[in-house]
Scaffold this motif. Structure first.
Motif, mmCIF file in Angstrom:
data_model
loop_
_atom_site.group_PDB
_atom_site.id
_atom_site.type_symbol
_atom_site.label_atom_id
_atom_site.label_comp_id
_atom_site.label_asym_id
_atom_site.label_seq_id
_atom_site.Cartn_x
_atom_site.Cartn_y
_atom_site.Cartn_z
ATOM 1 N N GLN A 1 -2.371 -1.340 -9.772
ATOM 2 C CA GLN A 1 -1.493 -1.796 -10.848
ATOM 3 C C GLN A 1 -2.101 -2.988 -11.556
ATOM 4 N N ALA B 1 -3.282 1.328 -13.149
ATOM 5 C CA ALA B 1 -1.897 1.819 -13.240
ATOM 6 C C ALA B 1 -1.107 0.914 -14.180
ATOM 7 N N GLN C 1 1.386 1.266 0.737
ATOM 8 C CA GLN C 1 1.442 2.435 -0.150
ATOM 9 C C GLN C 1 1.428 3.762 0.607
HETATM 10 N N1 TRP Z 1 1.342 1.794 -6.357
HETATM 11 C C1 TRP Z 1 -0.046 1.442 -6.210
HETATM 12 C C2 TRP Z 1 -0.173 -0.063 -5.883
HETATM 13 O O1 TRP Z 1 0.727 -0.828 -6.122
HETATM 14 C C3 TRP Z 1 -0.843 1.745 -7.450
HETATM 15 C C4 TRP Z 1 -0.843 3.208 -7.742
HETATM 16 C C5 TRP Z 1 -0.202 3.844 -8.765
HETATM 17 C C6 TRP Z 1 -1.501 4.221 -6.984
HETATM 18 N N2 TRP Z 1 -0.434 5.179 -8.705
HETATM 19 C C7 TRP Z 1 -1.217 5.443 -7.636
HETATM 20 C C8 TRP Z 1 -2.302 4.194 -5.830
HETATM 21 C C9 TRP Z 1 -1.717 6.654 -7.142
HETATM 22 C C10 TRP Z 1 -2.788 5.407 -5.361
HETATM 23 C C11 TRP Z 1 -2.501 6.628 -5.997
HETATM 24 O O2 TRP Z 1 -1.196 -0.474 -5.434
#
Ligand code: TRP
Ligand code: ADP
Length: 335
Positions: A8, A39, A146
């Protein structure tokens, strides 16, 4: 093997982001076809300023490149450059049980910390699942917080396939046993255990929102101030030090494996103060990150180069997404 992950663009990157996530992405680019993205759609759940959102998107791209992502090996792109992901996000949302989202750790943690819940925050794991499933990822390297999200992506891919692929057998997801294969491939998470949680200077988990982070790209003065500010106990200089606490843990995370036994022996022997060990940590920090810090300054001075990498990355990512995006539309009756 297709590897995919994202970071992100919601703030400056710190040691926790590097050792918990980015380092393994960069290592994995040699093991398969790797896709990494910024992201920036997810970041909108916390960044509410357009100029800052743009700046952080660029900063995050530059950080990936400075830390060793090789655009000849891995595809680097902005999440927002692939509109198909929003299609899949919606379609997937129609098979996601509310109860899953209600028990998502990251959502619950944020509520517990008093963050006001909006739809974007609640739906965050659905967009993340769409990110993963759109490219048919096999492996998703992530930090510990995650893991649950990747497991959701796997469950929802199964749910989608069961709902929309006639004859789909969850026990035979690839169709190797003669059943029709799923439209969405089931991903797995990959977690590096040894550095799963990096402590901040106060001993809590390092996080940009706790004010306890050591940033990768702060200036030298600030870095020194943070490292010298690591919380320690009152063990006298001559006494052996207890093998615990943020300074000990950070040294362990940062020391090259060959150097760690000597550092630990000194720690346990006594005769050296915490100040000496902080200096040691500062040296390790510079030895580890100075090349990346220099590359980052060069890249920030050459925005055209970063744009070229991101544009080429978006083009490639869209090509890879196209067949899956099309099959999903066809499966549900949109195409
Ligand atoms: N949510 C993850 C984080 O905060 C970032 C992310 C968004 C992500 N989409 C993803 C990670 C898809 C792996 C796969 O770090
Ligand atoms: P922050 O907690 O600073 O807001 P993010 O939630 O944006 O960090 O995390 C981005 C990535 O970095 C995630 O994959 C997360 O697992 C990893 N990460 C963040 N902080 C740490 C930490 N202290 N130790 C290990 N990994 C971390």
């Amino acid at each position: 093997m297709r590897i995919l992950s994202g970071v992100q663009s919601s703030g400056r990157l710190h040691l926790g982001n590097y050792y918990g996530a980015l380092r393994q992405f960069i290592e994995l680019q040699h093991e398969g076809e790797a896709l990494y993205f910024i992201a920036n759609l997810h970041a909108l759940t916390t960044v509410r300023d357009a100029a800052l959102a743009r700046e952080l998107t660029r900063e995050t791209a530059v950080a990936y490149l400075a830390l060793g992502l090789d655009p000849k090996k891995a595809v680097l792109f902005r999440q927002s450059d692939i509109p198909e992901v929003l299609d899949l996000y919606w379609v997937l949302g129609t098979v996601v049980p509310m109860s899953n989202l209600e028990r998502a750790h990251s959502y619950k943690d944020k509520l517990a910390r008093g963050v006001a819940a909006d739809f974007g925050l609640f739906a965050y794991p659905v967009l993340m699942a769409a990110d993963i499933l759109l490219y048919g990822a096999d492996v998703v390297p992530v930090g510990r917080d995650q893991v649950q999200h990747v497991e959701f992506a796997r469950d929802w891919a199964t749910k989608f396939n069961v709902t929309y692929v006639k004859g789909y057998e969850p026990a035979d997801p690839t169709g190797a046993g003669g059943h029709p294969p799923g439209v969405l491939k089931l991903p797995r998470f990959r977690l590096r255990d040894e550095t799963a949680v990096v402590p901040g200077i106060d001993g809590q988990k390092m996080s940009k929102s706790y004010g306890n982070a050591i940033d990768l790209f702060a200036d030298d003065k600030e870095t020194k101030k943070r490292i010298m500010g690591i919380k320690t106990d009152s063990t006298p200089v001559e006494a052996p030090k207890p093998p615990e606490g943020p300074l000990y843990d950070l040294l362990k995370v940062m020391a090259p494996p060959a150097e760690w036994p000597a550092i630990e022996a000194e720690w346990r022997a006594g005769g050296k103060g915490y100040g000496d060990f902080k200096k040691r940590l500062l040296d390790l920090f510079h030895a580890t990150f100075d090349d990346a810090r220099k590359r980052r300054s060069e890249l920030l001075a050459d925005p055209g180069e970063v744009d070229r990498v991101l544009d080429a990355g978006a083009k490639r990512a869209r090509e890879l997404a196209a067949p899956i995006a099309k099959s999903v539309r066809r499966a549900v009756g949109l195409g």
